[in-house]
Design a protein around this motif. Structure first.
Motif, PDB file in Angstrom:
ATOM      1  N   ALA A 479      -6.081  35.013  57.686  1.00  0.00           N
ATOM      2  CA  ALA A 479      -4.862  35.202  57.941  1.00  0.00           C
ATOM      3  C   ALA A 479      -4.718  35.985  59.368  1.00  0.00           C
ATOM      4  CB  ALA A 479      -4.371  35.922  56.635  1.00  0.00           C
ATOM      5  N   GLY A 480      -5.495  37.091  59.774  1.00  0.00           N
ATOM      6  CA  GLY A 480      -5.435  37.909  60.734  1.00  0.00           C
ATOM      7  C   GLY A 480      -6.895  38.661  61.030  1.00  0.00           C
ATOM      8  N   THR A 481      -6.907  39.270  62.093  1.00  0.00           N
ATOM      9  CA  THR A 481      -7.845  40.112  62.738  1.00  0.00           C
ATOM     10  C   THR A 481      -7.559  41.288  63.212  1.00  0.00           C
ATOM     11  OG1 THR A 481      -7.832  39.056  64.805  1.00  0.00           O
ATOM     12  CG2 THR A 481      -8.956  37.838  63.125  1.00  0.00           C
ATOM     13  N   ARG A 482      -8.469  42.329  63.215  1.00  0.00           N
ATOM     14  CA  ARG A 482      -8.357  43.448  63.798  1.00  0.00           C
ATOM     15  C   ARG A 482      -9.489  43.868  64.620  1.00  0.00           C
ATOM     16  NH1 ARG A 482      -7.172  48.304  60.117  1.00  0.00           N
ATOM     17  NH2 ARG A 482      -9.427  47.938  59.414  1.00  0.00           N
ATOM     18  N   SER A 483      -9.563  43.896  65.877  1.00  0.00           N
ATOM     19  CA  SER A 483     -10.770  44.297  66.821  1.00  0.00           C
ATOM     20  C   SER A 483     -11.143  45.568  66.715  1.00  0.00           C
ATOM     21  CB  SER A 483     -10.383  43.976  68.209  1.00  0.00           C
ATOM     22  OG  SER A 483      -9.271  44.716  68.721  1.00  0.00           O
ATOM     23  N   HIS A 484     -12.105  46.008  67.357  1.00  0.00           N
ATOM     24  CA  HIS A 484     -12.863  47.435  67.141  1.00  0.00           C
ATOM     25  C   HIS A 484     -11.972  48.390  68.125  1.00  0.00           C
ATOM     26  CE1 HIS A 484     -14.366  45.809  71.166  1.00  0.00           C
ATOM     27  NE2 HIS A 484     -14.463  46.972  71.642  1.00  0.00           N
ATOM     28  N   ASP A 485     -11.183  47.972  68.807  1.00  0.00           N
ATOM     29  CA  ASP A 485     -10.335  48.943  69.521  1.00  0.00           C
ATOM     30  C   ASP A 485      -9.133  49.066  68.608  1.00  0.00           C
ATOM     31  OD1 ASP A 485      -9.051  46.459  69.987  1.00  0.00           O
ATOM     32  OD2 ASP A 485      -9.437  46.660  72.287  1.00  0.00           O
ATOM     33  N   GLY A 486      -8.884  48.575  67.556  1.00  0.00           N
ATOM     34  CA  GLY A 486      -7.625  48.458  66.701  1.00  0.00           C
ATOM     35  C   GLY A 486      -6.422  47.487  66.843  1.00  0.00           C
ATOM     36  N   GLU A 487      -6.700  46.482  67.917  1.00  0.00           N
ATOM     37  CA  GLU A 487      -5.736  45.480  68.359  1.00  0.00           C
ATOM     38  C   GLU A 487      -5.656  44.573  67.232  1.00  0.00           C
ATOM     39  OE1 GLU A 487      -4.458  42.390  71.634  1.00  0.00           O
ATOM     40  OE2 GLU A 487      -6.068  43.942  71.911  1.00  0.00           O
ATOM     41  N   MET A 606       0.729  29.778  38.277  1.00  0.00           N
ATOM     42  CA  MET A 606       1.962  29.865  38.822  1.00  0.00           C
ATOM     43  C   MET A 606       2.943  30.836  38.319  1.00  0.00           C
ATOM     44  SD  MET A 606       2.744  25.676  39.141  1.00  0.00           S
ATOM     45  CE  MET A 606       2.449  25.134  37.367  1.00  0.00           C
ATOM     46  N   ASP A 607       2.655  31.127  37.013  1.00  0.00           N
ATOM     47  CA  ASP A 607       3.520  32.281  36.289  1.00  0.00           C
ATOM     48  C   ASP A 607       3.117  33.819  37.303  1.00  0.00           C
ATOM     49  OD1 ASP A 607       5.072  30.676  34.577  1.00  0.00           O
ATOM     50  OD2 ASP A 607       3.626  31.363  32.913  1.00  0.00           O
ATOM     51  N   ALA A 608       1.805  33.737  37.272  1.00  0.00           N
ATOM     52  CA  ALA A 608       1.312  35.008  37.784  1.00  0.00           C
ATOM     53  C   ALA A 608       1.773  35.263  39.312  1.00  0.00           C
ATOM     54  CB  ALA A 608      -0.137  35.178  37.946  1.00  0.00           C
ATOM     55  N   TRP A 609       2.025  34.039  39.976  1.00  0.00           N
ATOM     56  CA  TRP A 609       2.358  34.058  41.488  1.00  0.00           C
ATOM     57  C   TRP A 609       3.769  34.298  41.675  1.00  0.00           C
ATOM     58  CZ3 TRP A 609       0.329  35.557  45.898  1.00  0.00           C
ATOM     59  CH2 TRP A 609       1.082  35.366  46.885  1.00  0.00           C
ATOM     60  N   LEU A 610       4.550  33.480  40.911  1.00  0.00           N
ATOM     61  CA  LEU A 610       6.078  33.439  41.199  1.00  0.00           C
ATOM     62  C   LEU A 610       6.760  34.580  40.113  1.00  0.00           C
ATOM     63  CD1 LEU A 610       6.704  29.471  40.672  1.00  0.00           C
ATOM     64  CD2 LEU A 610       6.449  30.878  42.881  1.00  0.00           C
ATOM     65  N   LEU A 611       6.245  35.143  39.203  1.00  0.00           N
ATOM     66  CA  LEU A 611       6.984  36.081  38.368  1.00  0.00           C
ATOM     67  C   LEU A 611       6.511  37.279  38.542  1.00  0.00           C
ATOM     68  CD1 LEU A 611       7.211  33.912  35.138  1.00  0.00           C
ATOM     69  CD2 LEU A 611       8.585  33.805  37.070  1.00  0.00           C
ATOM     70  N   ARG A 612       5.255  37.595  39.280  1.00  0.00           N
ATOM     71  CA  ARG A 612       4.627  38.894  39.192  1.00  0.00           C
ATOM     72  C   ARG A 612       4.083  39.208  40.602  1.00  0.00           C
ATOM     73  NH1 ARG A 612       1.658  37.142  34.820  1.00  0.00           N
ATOM     74  NH2 ARG A 612      -0.220  37.815  35.743  1.00  0.00           N
ATOM     75  N   LEU A 613       3.426  38.357  41.121  1.00  0.00           N
ATOM     76  CA  LEU A 613       2.639  38.725  42.382  1.00  0.00           C
ATOM     77  C   LEU A 613       3.409  38.509  43.571  1.00  0.00           C
ATOM     78  CD1 LEU A 613      -1.096  37.721  41.144  1.00  0.00           C
ATOM     79  CD2 LEU A 613       0.027  39.976  41.009  1.00  0.00           C
ATOM     80  N   ARG A 614       3.958  37.408  43.787  1.00  0.00           N
ATOM     81  CA  ARG A 614       4.607  36.920  45.083  1.00  0.00           C
ATOM     82  C   ARG A 614       5.372  38.137  45.856  1.00  0.00           C
ATOM     83  NH1 ARG A 614       9.365  34.595  46.211  1.00  0.00           N
ATOM     84  NH2 ARG A 614       9.664  34.411  43.892  1.00  0.00           N
ATOM     85  N   GLU A 615       6.143  38.811  45.133  1.00  0.00           N
ATOM     86  CA  GLU A 615       7.298  39.471  45.888  1.00  0.00           C
ATOM     87  C   GLU A 615       6.506  40.973  46.408  1.00  0.00           C
ATOM     88  OE1 GLU A 615      10.209  39.040  46.674  1.00  0.00           O
ATOM     89  OE2 GLU A 615      10.438  37.033  45.671  1.00  0.00           O
ATOM     90  N   THR A 616       5.396  41.028  45.647  1.00  0.00           N
ATOM     91  CA  THR A 616       4.396  42.282  46.344  1.00  0.00           C
ATOM     92  C   THR A 616       3.316  41.899  47.164  1.00  0.00           C
ATOM     93  OG1 THR A 616       3.248  42.250  44.010  1.00  0.00           O
ATOM     94  CG2 THR A 616       5.079  43.646  44.305  1.00  0.00           C
ATOM     95  N   ALA A 617       3.134  40.753  47.338  1.00  0.00           N
ATOM     96  CA  ALA A 617       2.066  40.153  48.337  1.00  0.00           C
ATOM     97  C   ALA A 617       2.631  40.680  49.555  1.00  0.00           C
ATOM     98  CB  ALA A 617       1.808  38.556  47.878  1.00  0.00           C
ATOM     99  N   GLU A 618       1.943  41.456  50.223  1.00  0.00           N
ATOM    100  CA  GLU A 618       2.159  41.817  51.591  1.00  0.00           C
ATOM    101  C   GLU A 618       2.029  40.782  52.791  1.00  0.00           C
ATOM    102  OE1 GLU A 618       0.558  45.602  52.804  1.00  0.00           O
ATOM    103  OE2 GLU A 618       1.260  46.739  50.797  1.00  0.00           O
ATOM    104  N   GLY A 619       0.746  40.021  52.550  1.00  0.00           N
ATOM    105  CA  GLY A 619       0.475  39.026  53.731  1.00  0.00           C
ATOM    106  C   GLY A 619       0.067  39.910  54.940  1.00  0.00           C
ATOM    107  N   TYR A 620      -0.576  39.433  55.839  1.00  0.00           N
ATOM    108  CA  TYR A 620      -1.168  40.344  56.802  1.00  0.00           C
ATOM    109  C   TYR A 620      -0.114  40.255  57.916  1.00  0.00           C
ATOM    110  CZ  TYR A 620      -3.830  41.592  61.001  1.00  0.00           C
ATOM    111  OH  TYR A 620      -4.213  42.144  62.171  1.00  0.00           O
ATOM    112  N   LYS A 621      -0.012  41.437  58.679  1.00  0.00           N
ATOM    113  CA  LYS A 621       1.255  41.685  59.650  1.00  0.00           C
ATOM    114  C   LYS A 621       0.193  42.372  60.853  1.00  0.00           C
ATOM    115  CE  LYS A 621       4.844  42.583  56.279  1.00  0.00           C
ATOM    116  NZ  LYS A 621       4.142  42.528  55.143  1.00  0.00           N
ATOM    117  N   GLY A 622       0.381  41.508  61.952  1.00  0.00           N
ATOM    118  CA  GLY A 622      -0.220  42.180  63.055  1.00  0.00           C
ATOM    119  C   GLY A 622       0.616  43.330  63.707  1.00  0.00           C
ATOM    120  N   GLY A 623       0.058  43.880  64.683  1.00  0.00           N
ATOM    121  CA  GLY A 623       0.813  45.037  65.433  1.00  0.00           C
ATOM    122  C   GLY A 623       0.423  46.323  64.792  1.00  0.00           C
TER     123      GLY A 623
END
Length: 623
Positions: A479-487, A606-623
């Protein structure tokens, strides 16, 4: 008695000749010495100055720090921890066998340690350090330090070692690193791996080895006659590998692995919109930490001989007859090819037969379903309808259409070792078996049996494509990477979108999806029990696949069969039906009933994802 008279002239002549010979020899020797000195100091100066410098200055590789691996929420899946290793520099050892014997009396050296050491010794230069033992305890380090004066050529060095803090969780997806073997040394850059003893063996660790490894550093050090380092003359620091962020959600992964419990099976969950793999579970699993510094022979044999095959990645490499989970795709093929209209019915008396042929292909329901159309055939999983559809459509049309959903080919997921399943054709059978294709083989292919094979990942990918009404995105874990210089750099979810599946009538998608909704929400759906109290509407399809064939007049009775001979249980689903956020494929080896065994597991994911986990799944965010 006569007295010999001396001849002074002759004596002087003899002395002069001897002096001349000695003088000539001395002159020749002096000339040779002078010539050699001139060659050494003038002509050969650069060569011997370099050798002299190399005797005094040693170039040492500095291993880079391996990149870390996280899940989509930043949970650490693979880290580096400090440890100690025992290394030997062969050119500094006057008696290698003697040194190894003394070391073996101080620390435990396994046969595999010595075997790998001698293997690396043959492949590396004498001045290069060769690891002998990893993961030294503090007591072992102390004993080696006390005996250091008797162990010339040996050093104890601190290093970072790979560790998987969650043990067996997601082990088949993340993979593991291990000590480099002979075959791997032949395929990597000798310069880049001169200071590295480990390499990715499986999973993400192997697929993204080039990203995780980093760039080796170099250090020029001055040594004394004993080879001990006096000072560092020059240092070029190594570049650490990139950190990787995966699309996996460890919480969902634990749910999938937990509900499979002690079963042999796999669960794959994909985001249909992005192609991101949310969970990739294969059970039983194993502890990847066992492999980092070399697993013991007995432990490895136990894993290899285990009938449950914990090292086998069922999600990626398990090829199973898809059974009735293939019916929605074949129903769509029937609509698109014009073989059958959605409202066209087939009469099911409980079997299917061809004119002039005695053999009967039985439906799972002994009394039959009566007259059924496409909607009923999928909802109630009527075999006879799909026997007839397959026979009328033909294997070539089935082969072509199923291939558009990715059946019969690897999905292209970013993991090594994926298998492609099989969608047979007349040409395939002629080329591989040297036999013609028979009508009966087409008929059983209509219910996902015979030569048909698919992996759980393929089923999940095809289900995600169906959920997206033909939009096809190859599955992906990175989903994403972070290089050694923090980028930071996000990676687009899924692989590059491929050409979508376009149908001559877009309404066909609704016909099939509506039928799959009836599987779990309909009054006569085969998995209606699992959809009764669902707080969201979803679509699914049950499936069972035979492990062995039964005779024409025999009855299948799971209770009378040994567990490993029972049918496999399968289920595919996506939810919510109108705006899918998750697509799931489940297989439980020898689980028997798709509706009774596999469907509840898919519902739990599906219950776990839709009813409990999806809303708190951050996902990778660059920057």
């Amino acid at each position: 008695m006569s007295q010999q008279l001396r001849d002074p002239v002759a004596e002087r002549r003899l002395v002069r000749s001897r002096l001349l010979i000695v003088g000539v020899l001395a002159a020749v020797a002096l000339a040779a010495i002078a010539a050699r000195l001139w060659w050494l100091q003038v002509e050969g100066y650069q060569h011997y100055a370099t050798l002299s410098q190399e005797n005094r200055v040693r170039v040492v590789g500095i291993p880079p720090t391996r990149g870390l691996i996280y899940d989509r929420n930043g949970v650490l899946l693979a880290e580096n921890v400090p440890t100690y290793r025992l290394v030997v520099t062969p050119e500094q050892v006057p008696d290698m066998e003697g040194l190894l014997g003394r070391l073996g009396r101080i620390v435990e050296l396994r046969a595999t340690d010595l075997e790998r050491f001698h293997q690396l010794r043959r492949q590396r230069r004498g001045f290069q350090e060769i690891p002998l033992k990893f993961g030294l305890t503090e007591e072992e380090v102390a004993r080696l330090a006390v005996n250091r004066h008797r162990l010339r050529g040996m050093e104890v060095k601190a290093q970072l070692a790979r560790r998987y803090p969650l043990g067996g969780t997601a082990a088949h997806a993340v993979g593991y690193v291990g000590r480099i073997n002979r075959e791997e040394l032949a395929t990597v850059s000798p310069a880049e791996y001169s200071a590295t003893s480990h390499i990715g063996k499986t999973g993400v660790e192997r697929y993204y080895e080039s990203r995780l490894h980093g760039k080796v550093g170099v250090e020029r050090v001055e040594t004394n006659a004993m080879g001990r380092t006096l000072r560092t003359l020059e240092r070029q620091s190594p570049a650490p590998g990139e950190d990787l962020y995966l699309s996996l959600d460890v919480r969902l992964q634990k749910v999938a692995e937990g509900i499979l419990a002690d079963e042999r099976g796999a669960i794959v969950a994909i985001d249909p919109g992005s192609g991101e793999v949310l969970a990739l579970a294969s059970t039983p699993t194993f502890d990847p930490n066992l492999f980092v510094n070399g697993i013991g022979i007995d432990e490895y044999r136990a894993l290899q001989s285990d009938l449950d095959r914990p090292l086998f990645n069922r999600a990626l490499r398990g090829q199973y007859p898809p059974g009735s989970t293939l019916k929605p795709f074949l129903g769509l093929a029937g609509l698109e090819t014009g073989t059958k209209a959605a409202e066209e019915t087939v009469y099911d008396p409980g079997y299917y037969s061809l004119p002039g042929v005695d053999h009967r292909w039985r439906c799972w329901k002994a009394g039959g379903h009566g007259h059924v159309d496409l909607h009923d055939a999928i909802a109630e999983s009527c075999d006879t309808y799909f026997y007839d559809l397959a026979y009328e459509m033909g294997i070539e049309a089935m082969h072509e259409f199923l291939g558009r959903f990715g059946f019969g080919s690897p999905t292209g997921v970013d993991l090594p070792g994926e298998r492609g399943g099989l969608v047979p054709s007349k040409d395939w059978k002629r080329e591989t078996r040297g036999e013609p294709w028979y009508h009966g083989e087409t008929i059983i292919a209509g219910i996902g049996q015979g030569y048909m094979l698919a992996t759980p990942l393929q089923l999940a990918h095809a289900t995600a494509t169906l959920a997206s009404r033909g939009r096809t995105v190859p599955p992906r874990l990175l989903a994403g990477t972070r290089s050694h210089d923090g980028e930071r750099a996000p990676v687009a979810g899924g692989g590059e979108p491929v050409e979508p599946i376009r149908l001559s009538d877009s309404g066909y998608w609704g016909d099939v999806v509506g039928s799959m909704e009836a599987v779990v929400h309909g009054r006569r759906g085969t998995a209606r029990a699992v959809g009764e109290d669902a707080p969201y509407r979803f679509a699914g399809k049950t499936g069972t696949s035979q492990v062995f064939g039964i005779g024409q007049d025999e009855e299948y009775n799971a209770e009378e069969l040994e567990k490993r001979l029972r049918d496999h249980a399968l289920f595919i689903a996506f939810a919510p039906a109108e705006d899918p956020e998750i697509a799931v494929a489940v297989i439980v080896e020898n689980g028997g009933s798709g509706s009774g065994t596999a469907a509840p597991l898919a519902r739990a994911v599906m219950d776990a994802w839709l009813l409990r986990l999806r809303e708190t799944a951050e996902g990778y965010k660059g920057g």
